[in-house]
Design an enzyme around this catalytic site. Structure first.
Site, PDB file in Angstrom:
ATOM      1  N   THR A  51      -1.647  -1.480   1.657  1.00 48.07           N
ATOM      2  CA  THR A  51      -1.802  -0.616   0.478  1.00 48.07           C
ATOM      3  C   THR A  51      -0.579  -0.747  -0.426  1.00 48.07           C
ATOM      4  O   THR A  51       0.547  -0.789   0.067  1.00 48.07           O
ATOM      5  CB  THR A  51      -1.960   0.847   0.936  1.00 48.07           C
ATOM      6  OG1 THR A  51      -3.151   0.941   1.720  1.00 48.07           O
ATOM      7  CG2 THR A  51      -2.071   1.794  -0.251  1.00 48.07           C
ATOM      8  N   ASP A 107       0.924  -6.453   4.181  1.00 52.10           N
ATOM      9  CA  ASP A 107       1.190  -5.120   3.623  1.00 52.10           C
ATOM     10  C   ASP A 107       2.482  -5.146   2.803  1.00 52.10           C
ATOM     11  O   ASP A 107       3.258  -6.102   2.887  1.00 52.10           O
ATOM     12  CB  ASP A 107       1.302  -4.092   4.766  1.00 52.10           C
ATOM     13  CG  ASP A 107       0.920  -2.683   4.307  1.00 52.10           C
ATOM     14  OD1 ASP A 107       0.918  -2.422   3.083  1.00 52.10           O
ATOM     15  OD2 ASP A 107       0.626  -1.836   5.168  1.00 52.10           O
ATOM     16  N   ASP A 110       8.576  -0.328   1.380  1.00 52.03           N
ATOM     17  CA  ASP A 110       9.496   0.354   0.460  1.00 52.03           C
ATOM     18  C   ASP A 110      10.924  -0.098   0.679  1.00 52.03           C
ATOM     19  O   ASP A 110      11.717  -0.110  -0.259  1.00 52.03           O
ATOM     20  CB  ASP A 110       9.358   1.871   0.631  1.00 52.03           C
ATOM     21  CG  ASP A 110       7.961   2.319   0.258  1.00 52.03           C
ATOM     22  OD1 ASP A 110       7.557   2.081  -0.892  1.00 52.03           O
ATOM     23  OD2 ASP A 110       7.247   2.847   1.130  1.00 52.03           O
ATOM     24  N   GLY A 121       5.312   3.973   3.343  1.00 57.12           N
ATOM     25  CA  GLY A 121       4.673   5.256   3.109  1.00 57.12           C
ATOM     26  C   GLY A 121       4.868   5.790   1.703  1.00 57.12           C
ATOM     27  O   GLY A 121       4.419   6.886   1.384  1.00 57.12           O
ATOM     28  N   GLY A 123       3.303   4.930  -0.710  1.00 64.33           N
ATOM     29  CA  GLY A 123       1.940   5.106  -1.235  1.00 64.33           C
ATOM     30  C   GLY A 123       1.122   6.059  -0.382  1.00 64.33           C
ATOM     31  O   GLY A 123      -0.100   6.153  -0.542  1.00 64.33           O
ATOM     32  N   GLU A 129      -1.714   2.503   7.904  1.00 68.25           N
ATOM     33  CA  GLU A 129      -0.974   1.225   7.888  1.00 68.25           C
ATOM     34  C   GLU A 129      -0.373   0.931   9.256  1.00 68.25           C
ATOM     35  O   GLU A 129      -0.399  -0.209   9.726  1.00 68.25           O
ATOM     36  CB  GLU A 129       0.131   1.277   6.824  1.00 68.25           C
ATOM     37  CG  GLU A 129      -0.405   1.234   5.406  1.00 68.25           C
ATOM     38  CD  GLU A 129       0.659   1.442   4.340  1.00 68.25           C
ATOM     39  OE1 GLU A 129       0.431   1.017   3.203  1.00 68.25           O
ATOM     40  OE2 GLU A 129       1.711   2.052   4.633  1.00 68.25           O
TER      41      GLU A 129
HETATM   42  C1  5RP Z   1       2.009   2.577   1.076  1.00 69.68           C
HETATM   43  C2  5RP Z   1       3.133   1.661   1.343  1.00 69.68           C
HETATM   44  C3  5RP Z   1       3.335   0.549   0.378  1.00 69.68           C
HETATM   45  O1  5RP Z   1       3.074  -0.648   1.031  1.00 69.68           O
HETATM   46  C4  5RP Z   1       4.737   0.604  -0.135  1.00 69.68           C
HETATM   47  O2  5RP Z   1       4.932   1.850  -0.777  1.00 69.68           O
HETATM   48  C5  5RP Z   1       5.041  -0.541  -1.113  1.00 69.68           C
HETATM   49  O3  5RP Z   1       4.240  -0.419  -2.231  1.00 69.68           O
HETATM   50  P1  5RP Z   1       4.493  -1.259  -3.551  1.00 69.68           P
HETATM   51  O4  5RP Z   1       4.180  -2.687  -3.226  1.00 69.68           O
HETATM   52  O5  5RP Z   1       3.566  -0.637  -4.553  1.00 69.68           O
HETATM   53  O6  5RP Z   1       5.935  -1.060  -3.955  1.00 69.68           O
HETATM   54  O7  5RP Z   1       3.841   1.781   2.306  1.00 69.68           O
HETATM   55  O8  5RP Z   1       2.000   3.648   1.976  1.00 69.68           O
END
Ligand code: 5RP
Length: 256
Positions: A51, A107, A110, A121, A123, A129
């Site tokens: 995600t 995946d 952050d 997390g 997102g 996940e």
């Molecule tokens: C969602 C997550 C995402 O993978 C994480 O926040 C990275 O997202 P992005 O690629 O939009 O920076 O852990 O729960």
């Protein structure tokens, strides 16, 4: 303090300068990383679909490979949002319970450190996940270089908690970590995850030197459902930076 509104996405602004001083579009780099990660997906595989705004490019690319190259895979999405996107681009979806084990999960993250430990997390999808990552034979992470850190924790640590007595749970997390912990809000309302839970963000600062102990301690708190520390799960990071795309492979990982 309990229950304060914060936006936990403390990210640097988009746009990087190349050594030649040319402004590079981070979104383009994220797209390249997302596409490169699909090299790890082969015909017949069962694939975990992460995600976020980086891995969405992997999902779109996998859809393209299915439609244009006849690749045959099935996907297990880690969120409702990813499931919607996967259906839209034509990836056949299955339940994790029906396939049990996956060949690979792609995946986002952050933060990641030099030991390939992650904070995830941002997102709010960390629980699914982590369940999907745990059932995958390998984990490929896609990220831009704003996510690379020496010590985890500058990004507030997301922790999924039960709505029941969430104030007490937040208080206990705060006592355990010795830092401010805030309840995540979106547009003024408490954010509810796909699982009907809340997210607490722990503002530890960049000092999670022992992520494994931190995770274990937090999981002792009854109202904690899951912690956004992904320990010994990531095998490869596809890293987008102003210098292009680099593949970082964990030396003793499952893809080395
Ligand atoms: C969602 C997550 C995402 O993978 C994480 O926040 C990275 O997202 P992005 O690629 O939009 O920076 O852990 O729960």
């Amino acid at each position: 303090m309990v229950g304060q509104v914060v936006n936990s996405h403390f990210k640097k602004p988009y746009g990087l300068h190349s050594p030649a001083g040319v402004m590079i579009d981070v979104e383009q780099l994220k797209q390249q990383a997302g596409i490169r990660a699909c090299d790890y997906v082969k015909d017949g595989m069962k694939v975990g679909l992460g995600t976020g705004s980086t891995v969405k490019y992997s999902v779109i690319e996998l859809g393209r490979k299915i439609n244009e190259e006849g690749m045959q895979i099935v996907g297990v999405p880690t969120s409702i949002a990813t499931a919607d996107l996967a259906r839209k681009v034509g990836i056949p979806l299955v339940e994790l319970d029906d396939v049990t084990n996956l060949d690979v999960v792609i995946d986002g993250t952050d933060e990641f450190d030099s030991n390939f430990q992650l904070i995830k997390g941002g997102g709010a999808a960390l629980l699914r996940e982590k369940i999907v990552a745990q059932q995958s034979a390998a984990m490929v992470v896609v990220a831009d270089d704003r996510k690379e850190v020496e010590t985890l924790g500058a990004f507030p640590l997301p922790i999924e908690i039960t709505p029941f007595s969430h104030g007490i749970t937040i208080e206990r997390i705060s006592q355990e970590l010795g830092c401010q912990v805030t309840l995540r809000n979106v547009s003024g309302d408490t954010l509810t995850t796909d699982n009907g839970n809340y997210i607490a963000d722990a503002h530890t600062g960049p000092n999670i030197t022992d992520p494994s102990s931190c995770e274990k301690a937090l999981l002792q708190i009854a109202g904690v459902v899951q912690v956004g520390l992904f320990i010994n799960m990531c095998d490869v990071v596809i890293l987008a930076s102003e210098n292009g795309i680099r593949t970082l492979t964990k030396p003793d990982g499952r893809l080395s």
